[in-house]
Structure formats: C-alpha cells, structure tokens
Write an enzyme that holds these catalytic residues in place. Structure first.
Site, PDB file in Angstrom:
ATOM      1  N   ILE A   1       0.832  -1.209   0.000  1.00  0.00           N
ATOM      2  CA  ILE A   1       0.000   0.000   0.000  1.00  0.00           C
ATOM      3  C   ILE A   1       0.861   1.251   0.000  1.00  0.00           C
ATOM      4  O   ILE A   1       0.624   2.191  -0.773  1.00  0.00           O
ATOM      5  CB  ILE A   1      -0.963  -0.010   1.198  1.00  0.00           C
TER       6      ILE A   1
ATOM      7  N   ARG B   1      -4.979   1.429  10.566  1.00  0.00           N
ATOM      8  CA  ARG B   1      -5.704   0.936  11.728  1.00  0.00           C
ATOM      9  C   ARG B   1      -5.884   2.068  12.723  1.00  0.00           C
ATOM     10  O   ARG B   1      -4.948   2.849  12.980  1.00  0.00           O
ATOM     11  CB  ARG B   1      -4.944  -0.228  12.405  1.00  0.00           C
TER      12      ARG B   1
ATOM     13  N   ASP C   1      -9.626   7.157   7.803  1.00  0.00           N
ATOM     14  CA  ASP C   1     -10.585   6.137   7.364  1.00  0.00           C
ATOM     15  C   ASP C   1     -10.825   5.104   8.460  1.00  0.00           C
ATOM     16  O   ASP C   1     -11.697   4.256   8.317  1.00  0.00           O
ATOM     17  CB  ASP C   1     -10.053   5.439   6.103  1.00  0.00           C
TER      18      ASP C   1
ATOM     19  N   GLU D   1     -14.601   1.199  16.314  1.00  0.00           N
ATOM     20  CA  GLU D   1     -15.538   1.298  15.198  1.00  0.00           C
ATOM     21  C   GLU D   1     -16.706   0.336  15.415  1.00  0.00           C
ATOM     22  O   GLU D   1     -16.526  -0.748  15.957  1.00  0.00           O
ATOM     23  CB  GLU D   1     -14.843   0.939  13.885  1.00  0.00           C
TER      24      GLU D   1
ATOM     25  N   HIS E   1     -14.140   3.661   7.017  1.00  0.00           N
ATOM     26  CA  HIS E   1     -13.326   2.449   6.883  1.00  0.00           C
ATOM     27  C   HIS E   1     -13.667   1.724   5.582  1.00  0.00           C
ATOM     28  O   HIS E   1     -14.065   0.550   5.572  1.00  0.00           O
ATOM     29  CB  HIS E   1     -13.508   1.515   8.082  1.00  0.00           C
TER      30      HIS E   1
ATOM     31  N   GLY F   1     -11.451   1.853   2.827  1.00  0.00           N
ATOM     32  CA  GLY F   1     -10.243   1.853   2.006  1.00  0.00           C
ATOM     33  C   GLY F   1     -10.177   0.730   0.992  1.00  0.00           C
ATOM     34  O   GLY F   1      -9.812   0.938  -0.162  1.00  0.00           O
ATOM     35  N   ALA F   2     -10.533  -0.477   1.416  1.00  0.00           N
ATOM     36  CA  ALA F   2     -10.444  -1.639   0.530  1.00  0.00           C
ATOM     37  C   ALA F   2     -11.756  -1.947  -0.168  1.00  0.00           C
ATOM     38  O   ALA F   2     -11.875  -2.963  -0.844  1.00  0.00           O
ATOM     39  CB  ALA F   2      -9.988  -2.858   1.328  1.00  0.00           C
TER      40      ALA F   2
END
Length: 319
Positions: free
Chosen positions: A150, A235, A258, A263, A286, A288-289
C-alpha cells in the site's frame, strides 16, 4: 471441506468454491456469539473485518484454517489459534491500489477543502473567497510510514502529482522493494523524527503491533510541522485520538482518517466519535479496501489459499 463465510464475499467466487466440491455456509451478519454458535463443524472460516476471538476458535472443534479476506489480521486471535492447531492466512497486497487511491483522495480533499465546498453549495452558500486559499500539492513533501504494497502504491500515485515522497531507511528490504523505491524516487531518511519534522503530509501504512500501538501520540504530533496533514488508512489503534484532537486545535494539524478506535463494524450504526466528528477531520467509513476491483482481487486470493491448503501447503500463513 465445510467452509463458513462470515462476511460479504462475491457470489461468483462462492460458486467457484462449490464447483470445487466444498460445502459453503454464507452468513455475512455473523459476529460475536452468533459466529461462535455457527462455526460448528466447519473446517475453514473466511472473514473480512469480523472479529474471531478465543471463544469462536474454541467452538470450532473441526476448525483448521481461518482466512482473512484482506491483509490485516489484528481482529483474529492468532496466538490462541496457533495453540489450538488452527492456521491463520491472509491475502496481502490484493487491496493495495484501492487503499492507496483513498489515501490520495483524502490528501486532495483536505488540500482543496472539498467536503466543506460541497456541503456549502448543497446548503445554497456561495463562498468562493473562503475556498480559494488551497496550498496546492505540487512540491509538497509526503512522509510514508510503512513501505509495503500500500505504501508503495501511494508513493507511485503521489509522484504523479509532483509530490516528493520520503520514507525511513530500513535494512533488509527486498531487492524488488529497493528497486521500486529507486524508480519512484523515494528519499530515504534516517529516522521517524526526521521524517516528521521534514514532511508536510504524513501517511500511515503500518500494522498494529506492541511497538506501533498508539504511536501517533503527543510526542509524535509535536514533532510534526505546524499545519501538517496526517493520513491514516491503516488501523485506528495507531493513533491516540485525544492527542490528535489536541494537535488539531493547537498546531493546526489536519487529518484524513478512514479508521478509528472502537468502530461499530459493518452495517449501519450510530458512531459517537469525538475525532470522527471533529471539524478538523476529513473522515470516511473504513472503506479503504471497499472497491469492486479490490474485493474481486481479494476473493481470488482467498480461493488460492483454499486450493493451496487442499494441496497440503499454507499460503501467506501469519501464525
């Protein structure tokens, strides 16, 4: 083999598993006690962000393999799994481009104040003068903490903007990584402190370990330049959120996040977070992916892990 899929997973890849002779149980809503009750006689458990704790591992009397459909495995009790002869594998790198795209998107949003621009227009407010003071990204210095798949993908995209990328020199990097560092033109510095005091933007791409947990603390933030930008798409546990709020309010630090502490997980929930709702933060959920491209690449990687396991090999085992 009997496989339990406890998160969203593309149906076409579920069909592929069935075609290969596996028995599939798919229930994306499983978590906590319901996951513990459902694991039963399944031999393989596939998860994305769902937590796999010791109780679930103990309940899986036939469980031999847990596959994280992604890279990070901090939500899985890997040590307890190993004690019970359960292997944990992941799919590293498959979602790197998606996360890198979001990191760059957050950098652009913060520089041009895009979220507030959009919000004001939707509320019939014209504030051209207010929003005509962006710094611009060309020539800015970006510091990357973490040069895995990444981090390198972020560096490649930042280079296209004319951003000067920096990282901390680290012995033992692979020949391929060193070549990509050279090709991109990443400048290697001697220490984290040098990176923090040099760079206008700092982006985190690290796993959570005892050494990195809450590494973004008061000292870290005090070393950053006044008015610098912090990006975290890795994270939430990397950041001391109270310290970050203080730095936003006293040093003008700008943050693109993010990920967060505590969470609520998948689905729609109330999220009462001081950092997420702070006006100095540009935040996302969250995600991102969470692109179709990334999910298909991850799913393909999961199938490869299952196939390797069938053949008596472990692919990307982390415990």
């Amino acid at each position: 083999m009997k496989i339990l899929i406890a998160d969203s997973f593309p149906e076409s890849y579920q069909s592929e598993l069935v075609k290969n002779g596996h028995q599939i149980t798919s229930n994306p809503s499983l978590q906590g006690d319901t996951l513990t009750e459902a694991v039963g006689s399944h031999e393989i458990l596939i998860v994305r962000s769902t937590k796999v704790d010791a109780n679930t591992l103990d309940a899986g009397k036939s469980l031999k393999l847990v596959i994280r459909a992604g890279a990070g495995t901090n939500t899985i009790d890997k040590a307890h799994a190993a004690e019970n002869g359960i292997r944990v594998c992941n799919v590293p790198g498959a979602n790197a481009m998606a996360v890198a795209e979001l990191a760059i998107g957050l950098i652009i949003c913060i520089d041009r104040n895009i979220p507030n621009n959009v919000s004001d227009l939707k509320n019939k407010v014209w504030a051209k003068k207010k929003y005509s003071s962006a710094r611009g990204l060309y020539g800015q210095k970006l510091g990357l903490l973490g040069l895995g798949a990444i981090g390198l993908a972020v560096a490649e995209r930042a280079d296209a903007f004319g951003i000067q990328t920096h990282a901390v020199a680290k012995p033992g990097r692979s020949e391929d990584t060193e070549k990509r560092i050279s090709d991109i033109g990443i400048r290697q510095l001697e220490s984290v402190n040098e990176l923090l005091s040099t760079c206008d933007i700092v982006s985190l791409h690290l796993p959570v370990t005892p050494e990195t947990n809450k590494m973004v603390d008061k000292t870290f933030l005090a070393t950053m330049k006044d008015g610098a930008t912090l990006i975290n798409t890795s994270r939430g546990d990397l950041v001391d959120e109270a310290a970050l709020i203080e730095a936003i309010e006293t040093k003008g630090i700008r943050a693109g996040l993010d990920v967060y502490d505590n969470e609520p997980g998948a689905g729609d929930n109330r999220f009462d977070s001081a950092i997420a709702s702070h006006p100095g933060v540009c935040g996302t959920h969250h995600i991102g992916a969470s692109t179709e491209q990334a999910q298909m690449a991850v799913a393909e990687g999961v199938l490869q892990v299952v196939q390797s396991y069938q053949q008596g090999n472990l692919r990307d085992c982390v415990n």
